[in-house]
Write a protein that holds these residues in place. Structure first.
Motif, short mmCIF file in Angstrom:
data_model
loop_
_atom_site.label_atom_id
_atom_site.label_comp_id
_atom_site.label_asym_id
_atom_site.label_seq_id
_atom_site.Cartn_x
_atom_site.Cartn_y
_atom_site.Cartn_z
N GLY A 77 75.07 43.16 72.43
CA GLY A 77 73.88 43.99 72.31
C GLY A 77 73.59 44.75 73.59
N ARG A 78 73.57 46.07 73.51
CA ARG A 78 73.20 46.88 74.69
C ARG A 78 71.70 46.85 74.93
N GLU A 79 70.96 46.58 73.86
CA GLU A 79 69.51 46.51 73.95
C GLU A 79 69.01 45.53 72.90
N ALA A 80 67.77 45.10 73.04
CA ALA A 80 67.21 44.16 72.09
C ALA A 80 67.15 44.79 70.70
N GLY A 81 67.44 43.99 69.67
CA GLY A 81 67.37 44.47 68.30
C GLY A 81 68.67 45.00 67.75
N ALA A 82 69.75 44.96 68.52
CA ALA A 82 71.05 45.34 67.99
C ALA A 82 71.42 44.39 66.84
N GLN A 83 72.07 44.93 65.81
CA GLN A 83 72.37 44.12 64.63
C GLN A 83 73.83 44.23 64.23
N VAL A 84 74.35 43.12 63.68
CA VAL A 84 75.71 43.04 63.17
C VAL A 84 75.67 42.41 61.79
N ALA A 85 76.43 42.96 60.85
CA ALA A 85 76.56 42.38 59.52
C ALA A 85 77.98 41.87 59.35
N VAL A 86 78.11 40.59 58.97
CA VAL A 86 79.43 39.99 58.79
C VAL A 86 79.59 39.53 57.35
N LEU A 87 80.85 39.34 56.95
CA LEU A 87 81.20 38.96 55.59
C LEU A 87 81.70 37.52 55.55
N SER A 88 81.37 36.83 54.46
CA SER A 88 81.85 35.47 54.25
C SER A 88 82.41 35.37 52.84
N ASP A 89 83.59 34.78 52.71
CA ASP A 89 84.19 34.58 51.40
C ASP A 89 83.57 33.34 50.76
N GLY A 90 82.40 33.53 50.14
CA GLY A 90 81.59 32.43 49.63
C GLY A 90 80.36 32.27 50.50
N ASN A 91 79.43 31.43 50.05
CA ASN A 91 78.18 31.24 50.77
C ASN A 91 78.45 30.58 52.12
N PRO A 92 78.06 31.21 53.24
CA PRO A 92 78.44 30.69 54.55
C PRO A 92 77.60 29.49 54.98
N LEU A 93 78.11 28.79 55.97
CA LEU A 93 77.41 27.67 56.60
C LEU A 93 77.35 27.96 58.10
N ILE A 94 76.18 27.73 58.70
CA ILE A 94 76.00 27.90 60.14
C ILE A 94 75.90 26.52 60.79
N LEU A 95 76.83 26.22 61.69
CA LEU A 95 76.87 24.94 62.39
C LEU A 95 76.39 25.11 63.83
N ASP A 96 75.67 24.11 64.32
CA ASP A 96 75.32 24.05 65.73
C ASP A 96 76.35 23.17 66.45
N SER A 97 76.78 23.63 67.63
CA SER A 97 77.71 22.82 68.40
C SER A 97 76.99 21.59 68.96
N PRO A 98 77.75 20.50 69.23
CA PRO A 98 79.22 20.39 69.20
C PRO A 98 79.77 20.30 67.77
N CYS A 99 80.94 20.92 67.58
CA CYS A 99 81.60 20.90 66.28
C CYS A 99 83.05 21.32 66.43
N CYS A 100 83.85 21.00 65.42
CA CYS A 100 85.25 21.44 65.33
C CYS A 100 85.40 22.23 64.04
N VAL A 101 86.20 23.30 64.08
CA VAL A 101 86.31 24.20 62.94
C VAL A 101 87.78 24.56 62.71
#
Length: 224
Positions: A138-162
């Motif tokens: 982000g060059r400035e606050a509020g920058a946004q990114v849209a990503v794709l997931s093949d199926g409903n995604p899961l967000i993990l907090d570290s520590p984790c292995c993937v």
């Protein structure tokens, strides 16, 4: 300035909310638009000048992280809708200076307030995938990114292995690699786990997005 939002889990709506602006998207992902919009193929890259764009394009091609991009320039209140093969869409808002690492095939769109480049983060091993990744900062606050997931995604907090073939994106620290070089895995025989190496975040403070589907990648060794 643009605002991203997810529609029906499977579509991205990008709305120009302040006079005019532009975004960068995966080429061919636009499915509808409203208002005054102009779409142009990006020949080199979204970097600030031609020299940087050329070097960025060469680097992305060499690392396998190149993604055909389209630039959308819009007037106030214009909207566009984007999707890709009914894959799920996740929108991430970045703080100024915050970075997001994304597998290039999972990148759908980003605002022009993002810096876009590829990055090497391997630690001296020959990996099946994941030594290079795409970085959005982000060059400035509020920058946004849209990503794709093949199926409903899961967000993990570290520590984790993937499993790297299920990895979509992460923020924070880069991972370490855990490599299983056991005899069974090298031969590919019954009894091997099938998870020859993993990406590990051992410290707290990183969020990792994974998808419920594995890419077809990697080097497979077997003896019949």
């Amino acid at each position: 300035m643009f605002e991203f939002e997810v529609i029906n889990e499977l579509m991205l709506r990008a709305t120009c909310i302040d006079g005019g602006g532009c975004i960068y998207t995966k080429a061919g992902a636009m499915i509808a638009h409203q208002g005054n919009n102009k779409f142009d193929k990006v020949l080199l890259g979204p970097e600030g000048n031609a020299v940087k764009a050329l070097f960025g394009q060469v680097a992305r091609r060499l690392t396998g992280e190149n993604l055909p991009l389209m630039k959308c320039t819009s007037g106030k209140s214009a909207r566009q809708y984007y999707a890709d093969s009914a894959r799920h869409v996740v929108v991430i808002t970045l703080a100024q200076g915050q970075r997001l690492m994304v597998e290039s095939e999972n990148l759908l769109a980003f605002t022009d307030s993002c810096e876009y480049k590829s990055k090497f983060f391997g630690k001296g091993i020959a990996a099946q995938k994941g030594l290079f990744t795409t970085v959005l900062r982000g060059r400035e606050a509020g920058a946004q990114v849209a990503v794709l997931s093949d199926g409903n995604p899961l967000i993990l907090d570290s520590p984790c292995c993937v499993d790297p073939d299920a990895l979509v994106a992460w923020d924070g620290a880069d991972p370490q690699f855990k490599l299983d070089v056991s005899f069974k895995n090298l031969l590919g025989k019954m009894g091997a786990s099938g998870e020859s190496y993993q990406m590990e975040w051992s410290q707290p403070g990183t969020q990792v997005i994974i998808q419920p589907s594995e890419r077809k990648s990697g080097i497979k060794l077997a003896i019949d």
